[in-house]
Motif scaffolding. Sequence first.
Motif, PDB file in Angstrom:
ATOM      1  N   GLU A   1       0.841  -1.217   0.000  1.00 25.60           N
ATOM      2  CA  GLU A   1       0.000   0.000   0.000  1.00 25.60           C
ATOM      3  C   GLU A   1       0.865   1.250   0.000  1.00 25.60           C
ATOM      4  O   GLU A   1       0.520   2.269  -0.596  1.00 25.60           O
TER       5      GLU A   1
ATOM      6  N   ASN B   1      -2.436  -0.591  14.281  1.00 28.03           N
ATOM      7  CA  ASN B   1      -2.889  -1.694  13.422  1.00 28.03           C
ATOM      8  C   ASN B   1      -2.487  -1.537  11.959  1.00 28.03           C
ATOM      9  O   ASN B   1      -2.399  -2.507  11.238  1.00 28.03           O
TER      10      ASN B   1
ATOM     11  N   VAL C   1      -0.958   3.900   6.805  1.00 30.08           N
ATOM     12  CA  VAL C   1      -1.724   5.129   7.034  1.00 30.08           C
ATOM     13  C   VAL C   1      -0.790   6.343   7.040  1.00 30.08           C
ATOM     14  O   VAL C   1      -1.112   7.408   6.524  1.00 30.08           O
TER      15      VAL C   1
ATOM     16  N   TRP D   1      -0.125   7.089   3.352  1.00 29.14           N
ATOM     17  CA  TRP D   1      -1.242   7.760   2.661  1.00 29.14           C
ATOM     18  C   TRP D   1      -1.149   9.260   2.895  1.00 29.14           C
ATOM     19  O   TRP D   1      -1.355  10.061   1.993  1.00 29.14           O
TER      20      TRP D   1
ATOM     21  N   ARG E   1      -8.569  -4.499  12.043  1.00 26.07           N
ATOM     22  CA  ARG E   1      -8.582  -3.415  11.056  1.00 26.07           C
ATOM     23  C   ARG E   1      -9.754  -2.522  11.400  1.00 26.07           C
ATOM     24  O   ARG E   1     -10.788  -2.995  11.886  1.00 26.07           O
ATOM     25  N   CYS E   2      -9.633  -1.253  11.068  1.00 23.37           N
ATOM     26  CA  CYS E   2     -10.814  -0.401  11.263  1.00 23.37           C
ATOM     27  C   CYS E   2     -11.900  -0.806  10.280  1.00 23.37           C
ATOM     28  O   CYS E   2     -13.067  -0.538  10.494  1.00 23.37           O
TER      29      CYS E   2
ATOM     30  N   GLY F   1      -9.655  -4.241   3.203  1.00 22.08           N
ATOM     31  CA  GLY F   1      -8.770  -4.448   2.056  1.00 22.08           C
ATOM     32  C   GLY F   1      -9.013  -3.492   0.910  1.00 22.08           C
ATOM     33  O   GLY F   1      -8.871  -3.863  -0.266  1.00 22.08           O
TER      34      GLY F   1
ATOM     35  N   PHE G   1     -10.458   7.092   1.223  1.00 22.53           N
ATOM     36  CA  PHE G   1     -10.696   6.169   2.326  1.00 22.53           C
ATOM     37  C   PHE G   1     -11.206   6.940   3.539  1.00 22.53           C
ATOM     38  O   PHE G   1     -10.562   7.893   3.989  1.00 22.53           O
TER      39      PHE G   1
HETATM   40  C1  UN1 Z   1      -7.135   0.793   9.007  1.00 23.34           C
HETATM   41  O1  UN1 Z   1      -7.539  -0.269   9.499  1.00 23.34           O
HETATM   42  O2  UN1 Z   1      -6.867   1.780   9.742  1.00 23.34           O
HETATM   43  O3  UN1 Z   1      -9.044  -1.167   3.744  1.00 23.34           O
HETATM   44  C2  UN1 Z   1      -6.864   0.986   7.565  1.00 23.34           C
HETATM   45  C3  UN1 Z   1      -8.228  -1.737   4.483  1.00 23.34           C
HETATM   46  C4  UN1 Z   1      -6.802  -1.242   4.470  1.00 23.34           C
HETATM   47  C5  UN1 Z   1      -6.642  -0.055   5.350  1.00 23.34           C
HETATM   48  C6  UN1 Z   1      -7.216  -0.183   6.708  1.00 23.34           C
HETATM   49  N1  UN1 Z   1      -6.437  -0.901   3.113  1.00 23.34           N
HETATM   50  O4  UN1 Z   1      -8.526  -2.686   5.213  1.00 23.34           O
END
Ligand code: UN1
Length: 498
Positions: free
Chosen positions: A107, A153, A158, A161, A287-288, A448, A455
């Motif tokens: 990424e 995480n 991040v 980005w 993951r968020c 993912g 995002f």
């Molecule tokens: C996060 O969990 O803070 O979409 C970011 C995703 C990853 C990024 C997650 N590309 O799961």
Amino acid sequence: MIDLRESARNALKACGVEDAALTGGLTVRTPLTGAELASVRESTDVDAAVAAAHAAYQQWRTVPAPVRGALVKRLGQLIDEHKDDLATLVTLEAGKIRSEALGEVQEMIDICDFAVGLSRQLYGRTMPSERPGHRLMETWHPLGVVGVISAFNFPVAVWSWNTAVALVCGDAVVWKPSEKTPLTALACSALLDRAIAEAAAPADLHRVVIGGREVGEALVDSPLVPLVSATGSTRMGREVGPRVAARFGRTLLELGGNNAAVVTPSADLDLATRAIVFAAAGTAGQRCTTLRRLIVHASVADELVGKLTTAYAKLPIGSPLDSGTLVGPLVDRAAFDAMAAALDQARADGGEVLVGGGRREVDGDGYYAEPAVVRMPSQTDIVRTETFAPILYVLTYETLDEAIALHNDVPQGLSSGIFTRDQQEAERFLAADGSDCGIVNVNIGTSGAEIGGAFGGEKETGGGRESGSDAWRAYMRRATNTVNASGQLLLAQDVSFL
Ligand code: UN1
């Protein structure tokens, strides 16, 4: 048995981190075993770091954007060269399995590519002026120092980005990584320092500040930081947002998610099962974008749940250093305790834990949780709460309206998905009265995301957008320009004066 300390030290050295940075008062532990990996020096003077970055920004803002892009191009190359080292650090510090750690580094490479292209495309518009001989247009200018606060995480993606985009936008960056993952931060920073030196760019264009709450607060309160981009809990965002707003700074908040997928009767259940297991149990639910709620049509619920429990029972849980492992450890004991407490509450609410929930003894003090699937009678408060662990709550529905209402009836609004082969259902989910999230997918899980899209999410997720598309605009200031080449003074709206 590989020596984890040694392995971290080698990766750090290869990325150019000096030994001096690795002596200090902040102990870094690996979630793999709970053992100490290293200790690092905490930052004592955040204001000085911000002031230095601000001075660097004042030079950098006048460098042409495509030249700024060349710096980010070099950063991307260096990250690519050190992909293995960075992935090793991500595994050791955040506990990710190799393939996900490499994916996270990928990424970073991808966003560098994106930002290099962007450096020639920071477009402003021209608008037709209502006055003859006048031009109306907008120009995008660099903003200043961007404060980046990142979570454990995604310890490096991040950051990238934000940083790759901020740098081409002409900004400087001061980064406060999670206290749990300072080593990956030191490695990224050393690589960027090298790219900066090679490009003869201002040395203080990027600074890392390591430490706890006070370090974050200094960044949040600094008048020299016009944008704070913060990733973490909703609780953190609730504090950061108003503090930055009080000084008229901007925030880009990427906070909690409570992501759901709707599975309709026409769904390909085998495809859905694979997508769901990755989204819900992958990255040990940390993951968020992790899938936390499944809203399944009652007619297919038993079949889908059967497939899921079978897949869950076979999930290889263990050290992320073992090549067959798919589920690594939770970040620490507190994360495991939060998971256990959430499961207790779910049971008290009438939920049934169908699989998982226990702790696997893998290595020392590592907290390895068995991903859990819990069938719930309704969307109780615990289901509406983000627990940063692999718990998938299953709810059923009868009509799509009911599914969408359940889907949206949570405080968070990050990511969502629908599994269906019925185009009308898919379009409804994507429409204005469908999912209320920032990310809405069809026949794909909630996690993912690719870097090319913006995002972020709505409601308590914070509203910010990072990464691709036009997210760059948050990192610049817009000037609207009216240029008069008519030789006369004509006032807008036909106003006459003097
Ligand atoms: C996060 O969990 O803070 O979409 C970011 C995703 C990853 C990024 C997650 N590309 O799961």
